[in-house]
Design an enzyme around this catalytic site. Structure first.
Site, PDB file in Angstrom:
ATOM      1  N   TYR A  25     -35.454  12.777  60.714  1.00 42.88           N
ATOM      2  CA  TYR A  25     -34.673  14.021  60.655  1.00 42.88           C
ATOM      3  C   TYR A  25     -35.090  15.011  61.744  1.00 42.88           C
ATOM      4  O   TYR A  25     -34.251  15.769  62.235  1.00 42.88           O
ATOM      5  CB  TYR A  25     -34.740  14.640  59.247  1.00 42.88           C
ATOM      6  CG  TYR A  25     -33.959  13.802  58.267  1.00 42.88           C
ATOM      7  CD1 TYR A  25     -32.565  13.854  58.244  1.00 42.88           C
ATOM      8  CD2 TYR A  25     -34.601  12.896  57.418  1.00 42.88           C
ATOM      9  CE1 TYR A  25     -31.834  13.041  57.391  1.00 42.88           C
ATOM     10  CE2 TYR A  25     -33.873  12.086  56.558  1.00 42.88           C
ATOM     11  CZ  TYR A  25     -32.494  12.161  56.549  1.00 42.88           C
ATOM     12  OH  TYR A  25     -31.765  11.351  55.719  1.00 42.88           O
ATOM     13  N   ARG A  57     -33.074  14.012  64.684  1.00 43.97           N
ATOM     14  CA  ARG A  57     -31.662  14.386  64.557  1.00 43.97           C
ATOM     15  C   ARG A  57     -31.486  15.900  64.719  1.00 43.97           C
ATOM     16  O   ARG A  57     -30.511  16.359  65.300  1.00 43.97           O
ATOM     17  CB  ARG A  57     -31.120  13.918  63.206  1.00 43.97           C
ATOM     18  CG  ARG A  57     -31.052  12.395  63.133  1.00 43.97           C
ATOM     19  CD  ARG A  57     -30.524  11.930  61.807  1.00 43.97           C
ATOM     20  NE  ARG A  57     -29.176  12.424  61.585  1.00 43.97           N
ATOM     21  CZ  ARG A  57     -28.608  12.487  60.385  1.00 43.97           C
ATOM     22  NH1 ARG A  57     -29.276  12.091  59.313  1.00 43.97           N
ATOM     23  NH2 ARG A  57     -27.379  12.936  60.264  1.00 43.97           N
ATOM     24  N   GLN A 115     -19.379  16.612  54.873  1.00 41.56           N
ATOM     25  CA  GLN A 115     -20.497  15.729  54.502  1.00 41.56           C
ATOM     26  C   GLN A 115     -21.540  15.754  55.605  1.00 41.56           C
ATOM     27  O   GLN A 115     -22.615  15.188  55.453  1.00 41.56           O
ATOM     28  CB  GLN A 115     -19.991  14.290  54.333  1.00 41.56           C
ATOM     29  CG  GLN A 115     -18.960  14.116  53.252  1.00 41.56           C
ATOM     30  CD  GLN A 115     -18.303  12.747  53.339  1.00 41.56           C
ATOM     31  OE1 GLN A 115     -18.796  11.777  52.764  1.00 41.56           O
ATOM     32  NE2 GLN A 115     -17.205  12.648  54.043  1.00 41.56           N
ATOM     33  N   VAL A 167     -24.393  16.955  58.219  1.00 43.26           N
ATOM     34  CA  VAL A 167     -25.578  17.818  58.138  1.00 43.26           C
ATOM     35  C   VAL A 167     -25.819  18.549  59.456  1.00 43.26           C
ATOM     36  O   VAL A 167     -26.782  19.294  59.594  1.00 43.26           O
ATOM     37  CB  VAL A 167     -26.826  17.015  57.692  1.00 43.26           C
ATOM     38  CG1 VAL A 167     -26.644  16.517  56.262  1.00 43.26           C
ATOM     39  CG2 VAL A 167     -27.115  15.844  58.630  1.00 43.26           C
ATOM     40  N   HIS A 210     -23.726  17.682  51.626  1.00 46.64           N
ATOM     41  CA  HIS A 210     -24.883  16.782  51.785  1.00 46.64           C
ATOM     42  C   HIS A 210     -26.079  17.478  52.434  1.00 46.64           C
ATOM     43  O   HIS A 210     -26.967  16.811  52.953  1.00 46.64           O
ATOM     44  CB  HIS A 210     -24.489  15.539  52.605  1.00 46.64           C
ATOM     45  CG  HIS A 210     -23.589  14.604  51.860  1.00 46.64           C
ATOM     46  ND1 HIS A 210     -22.895  13.575  52.459  1.00 46.64           N
ATOM     47  CD2 HIS A 210     -23.258  14.539  50.540  1.00 46.64           C
ATOM     48  CE1 HIS A 210     -22.176  12.916  51.548  1.00 46.64           C
ATOM     49  NE2 HIS A 210     -22.372  13.496  50.375  1.00 46.64           N
ATOM     50  N   CYS A 270     -38.547  23.711  50.093  1.00 46.22           N
ATOM     51  CA  CYS A 270     -39.949  23.635  49.678  1.00 46.22           C
ATOM     52  C   CYS A 270     -40.048  23.104  48.251  1.00 46.22           C
ATOM     53  O   CYS A 270     -39.471  23.665  47.327  1.00 46.22           O
ATOM     54  CB  CYS A 270     -40.608  25.014  49.770  1.00 46.22           C
ATOM     55  SG  CYS A 270     -42.319  24.989  49.214  1.00 46.22           S
ATOM     56  N   LEU A 327     -10.080   7.462  62.732  1.00 41.31           N
ATOM     57  CA  LEU A 327      -9.968   6.445  63.778  1.00 41.31           C
ATOM     58  C   LEU A 327      -9.435   5.123  63.235  1.00 41.31           C
ATOM     59  O   LEU A 327      -8.897   4.305  63.970  1.00 41.31           O
ATOM     60  CB  LEU A 327     -11.350   6.238  64.399  1.00 41.31           C
ATOM     61  CG  LEU A 327     -11.451   5.645  65.794  1.00 41.31           C
ATOM     62  CD1 LEU A 327     -10.627   6.439  66.791  1.00 41.31           C
ATOM     63  CD2 LEU A 327     -12.918   5.621  66.237  1.00 41.31           C
ATOM     64  N   GLU A 328      -9.617   4.918  61.939  1.00 40.06           N
ATOM     65  CA  GLU A 328      -9.138   3.691  61.291  1.00 40.06           C
ATOM     66  C   GLU A 328      -8.835   4.061  59.838  1.00 40.06           C
ATOM     67  O   GLU A 328      -9.342   5.075  59.361  1.00 40.06           O
ATOM     68  CB  GLU A 328     -10.232   2.610  61.338  1.00 40.06           C
ATOM     69  CG  GLU A 328     -11.491   3.068  60.629  1.00 40.06           C
ATOM     70  CD  GLU A 328     -12.726   2.235  60.968  1.00 40.06           C
ATOM     71  OE1 GLU A 328     -12.567   1.123  61.480  1.00 40.06           O
ATOM     72  OE2 GLU A 328     -13.826   2.724  60.695  1.00 40.06           O
ATOM     73  N   ALA A 348     -10.429  12.432  66.342  1.00 44.89           N
ATOM     74  CA  ALA A 348     -10.335  13.772  65.745  1.00 44.89           C
ATOM     75  C   ALA A 348      -9.985  14.824  66.797  1.00 44.89           C
ATOM     76  O   ALA A 348      -9.222  15.752  66.514  1.00 44.89           O
ATOM     77  CB  ALA A 348     -11.658  14.115  65.056  1.00 44.89           C
TER      78      ALA A 348
END
Ligand code: APR
Length: 239
Positions: free
Chosen positions: A61, A64, A96, A98, A114, A122, A208-209, A225
């Site tokens: 994370y 990211r 959804q 983050v 999410h 904490c 996309l699909e 998008a």
């Protein structure tokens, strides 16, 4: 065309997923080169994984979160921010994702079901604080000063997504439900279309699909998008 039927201020609920941030350079989860390709979900996205190897989970994370400094909102985020600003009726964007690209584009009526990369939770004082930079195993909670108790404020597999009551209330009132850039693989978000449909809402998918729940939508538009979302927003509030 389903979207234009709702033009004059109905209740909108919009669900976004990783596909909306893909054109900004944020990897999706389930693509061949997606985030889950290099990792086992059980190793980085469950509370058990965090208890077992918090250093690895923090590393995942932290990387990211750092990557967010290198990306910017794209035309799809910007179009939704404009819709949020201009739509006269009720509107709720549920993401959804983050990442923070919706808010950086200017969206206000937004829920992160999410969790968020730029938030720390904490486990000592139960407080949540905005987080910049690395977290790591030795993170100090700015609220209670406990060390090593802060975890990424991300909803992991097996945990309850945030704001479900508010989301359900919005779905119960919604006239048009729009799903953007999500595979429909993860519940409860994947079931929102059925709730909206049961309530009588028109349901539109931009992806996309076709997603896993594609049959529940009145209309599916296939494409990126960055192309589909500005075009649809133009239909709703003019270009
Ligand atoms: N434009 C539109 N859609 C796109 C684009 C694009 N440029 N690129 C990819 N997509 C589509 C893919 O075809 C796919 O259907 O976006 C979807 C992304 O699917 P996932 O990777 O499964 O992401 P998402 O649906 O957001 O995942 C849901 O799963 O792992 C969990 O918590 C994580 O929030 C995430 C949840």
């Amino acid at each position: 065309m389903v979207a234009s039927a709702e033009r004059n201020g109905g209740n909108l609920v919009i669900l976004t997923g990783a596909g909306i941030s893909a054109d900004s350079g944020v990897p999706t989860f389930r693509a061949a080169d997606g985030l889950w390709e290099g990792h086992r979900v059980e190793d980085v996205a469950t509370p058990e994984a965090f208890d077992r190897n918090s250093a690895l989970v923090h590393q995942f994370y932290d990387a990211r979160r750092a990557h967010l400094d290198n990306v910017v909102p794209n035309a799809a985020h910007e179009a939704l921010a404009r819709l949020d600003a201009e739509w006269p009726g009720e509107l709720l964007i549920i993401t959804q994702n983050v990442d923070d690209l919706h808010e950086r584009a200017g969206t206000k009526r937004l829920l992160h079901m999410h969790g968020e990369l730029k938030s720390g939770w904490c486990r000592h004082c139960d407080g949540r604080t905005r987080w910049r930079g690395k977290m790591g195993v030795q993170a100090k909670c700015p609220a209670c000063n406990a060390i090593g108790k802060v975890r990424p404020d991300i909803v992991w597999f097996g945990e309850m997504p945030y704001d479900m009551e508010r989301i359900d209330a919005a779905l119960q009132e919604c006239d048009l439900f729009v799903s953007i850039g999500t595979s429909g693989a993860v519940y409860p978000a994947a079931g929102f279309v059925q709730t909206a449909r049961y309530r009588g809402a028109t349901c539109l998918e931009l992806n996309l699909e076709p997603s896993a729940g594609s049959i529940f939508f009145d209309e599916t538009r296939i494409g990126r998008a960055v192309d589909l979302v500005p075009a649809w927003v133009g239909e709703m509030v003019g270009s």
